[in-house]
Design an enzyme around this catalytic site. Sequence first.
Site, PDB file in Angstrom:
ATOM      1  N   GLY A  13       6.210   4.125   0.022  1.00  0.00           N
ATOM      2  CA  GLY A  13       5.530   3.402   1.108  1.00  0.00           C
ATOM      3  C   GLY A  13       5.713   1.896   0.993  1.00  0.00           C
ATOM      4  CB  VAL A  15       1.591  -1.047  -1.131  1.00  0.00           C
ATOM      5  CG1 VAL A  15       1.081  -1.654  -2.431  1.00  0.00           C
ATOM      6  CG2 VAL A  15       0.819  -1.641   0.045  1.00  0.00           C
ATOM      7  NE  ARG A 117     -10.016  -1.658  -2.924  1.00  0.00           N
ATOM      8  CZ  ARG A 117      -9.431  -1.792  -1.737  1.00  0.00           C
ATOM      9  NH1 ARG A 117     -10.174  -1.907  -0.656  1.00  0.00           N
ATOM     10  NH2 ARG A 117      -8.122  -1.819  -1.633  1.00  0.00           N
ATOM     11  CB  CYS A 157      -5.223  -7.033   1.658  1.00  0.00           C
ATOM     12  SG  CYS A 157      -5.441  -5.922   3.062  1.00  0.00           S
ATOM     13  CB  SER A 186       2.689  -6.081   6.408  1.00  0.00           C
ATOM     14  OG  SER A 186       1.902  -7.222   6.132  1.00  0.00           O
ATOM     15  N   GLY A 187      -0.484  -4.985   6.801  1.00  0.00           N
ATOM     16  CA  GLY A 187      -1.673  -4.413   6.191  1.00  0.00           C
ATOM     17  C   GLY A 187      -1.876  -2.961   6.590  1.00  0.00           C
ATOM     18  CE  LYS A 212     -11.646  -0.018   3.140  1.00  0.00           C
ATOM     19  NZ  LYS A 212     -10.238   0.125   3.503  1.00  0.00           N
ATOM     20  NE  ARG A 243      -4.019  -4.071  11.397  1.00  0.00           N
ATOM     21  CZ  ARG A 243      -4.250  -4.014  10.084  1.00  0.00           C
ATOM     22  NH1 ARG A 243      -3.936  -5.047   9.307  1.00  0.00           N
ATOM     23  NH2 ARG A 243      -4.800  -2.952   9.544  1.00  0.00           N
ATOM     24  CG  HIS A 250      -4.711 -10.097   5.879  1.00  0.00           C
ATOM     25  ND1 HIS A 250      -3.719  -9.635   6.710  1.00  0.00           N
ATOM     26  CD2 HIS A 250      -5.208  -9.001   5.236  1.00  0.00           C
ATOM     27  CE1 HIS A 250      -3.613  -8.314   6.571  1.00  0.00           C
ATOM     28  NE2 HIS A 250      -4.503  -7.906   5.686  1.00  0.00           N
ATOM     29  CB  THR A 336       2.194  -6.922   1.177  1.00  0.00           C
ATOM     30  OG1 THR A 336       3.244  -7.863   1.308  1.00  0.00           O
ATOM     31  CG2 THR A 336       1.826  -6.328   2.526  1.00  0.00           C
TER      32      THR A 336
END
Length: 358
Positions: A13, A15, A117, A157, A186-187, A212, A243, A250, A336
């Site tokens: 993927g 990442v 997390r 992120c 890309s997130g 989050k 987005r 970001h 990323t």
Amino acid sequence: MKNYNVGIIGATGMVGQRFISLLENHPWFEVTTIAASPRSAGKTYEQAVGDRWKMDTPMPERVRKMVVLNVNDVEHVASQVDFVFCAVDMKKDEIKALEEAYAKHECPVMSNNSANRFTDDVPMIIPEINDEHMAIVEAQKKRLGTKRGFISVKSNCSIQSYVPALNPLRKFGITKVLACTYQAISGAGKTFETWPEMVDNLIPYIGGEEEKSEQEPLKLWGHIDGDKIVPATAPSITAQCLRVPVSDGHMGAVFVSFDKKPTKEEILKTWKEFHGPAQDLDLPSAPKQFLHYFEEDDRPQPKLDRMIENGMAVSIGRLREDTQYDYKFVCLSHNTLRGAAGGAVLLAELLAVKGYFD
């Protein structure tokens, strides 16, 4: 510093690819094992990725012909490496179980995923901010019944854009924060080629992101009590996450109030002087200057500034007084790099220096 054999699970993927490219010439970490879903297993990495290589740099020669292992063959993968980076794309409960299985096979896991997390004894670390949370690993190993296996995670992120800027200001007593994040495609693991509907568009919702963004900073600023990390109870944080049609980077628009309102000069001085263990230990991936402040009104911008310090620094601008909060400012991080794979590599460097992989 000794060298470590490293595995990447979820290597195909976006990442996972970023991990592959970041570690190509790493002085301590050598990628010796790559694993992905059963449908990729048995193929060479080049075959498994096919035309989905998303990085700007070419696929490193030494991984092209590596045979991809099945990520679920935990015992085999774990036996090949000193630790793994995890960037799998699965359901949350499946990721949680998989990471724990690797840890129980005495393989430390540096996770890019959100599944663990909020596990009480799993440290979520930004190396410049809360390295003291590493100490919880001993309690986690006791729970798992392991000698060296454990899980450590990096944070979401989006909070990597604004929490580093807020962190050194905590000495002035932050009471409340409003953060609006403008997050790159890309997130979501996408490019404009794979997500054409994002061109000339904006989506005002990213699933789970606001929760989050409001809760993760409190875990970072929490403290260890016995066998768990207890999140901080303040400041109160509210977030909106959008987005936007940007490939990488970001942005955050931040509004903040204080107990003891500092002057603008005090804030700028605090940002300039801020450093943490990553800088003090001169870790290979650490930015020399973590926080960069721009005086220009139109900076930072993703296109111009996301790659400062190899994409590992945070840029800040437009600090000014506000009519409802004490101050407002904008900030930017590469989602990323600092926000995902790069942040996890930096975390692994910190843990390596402190002997957690030995």
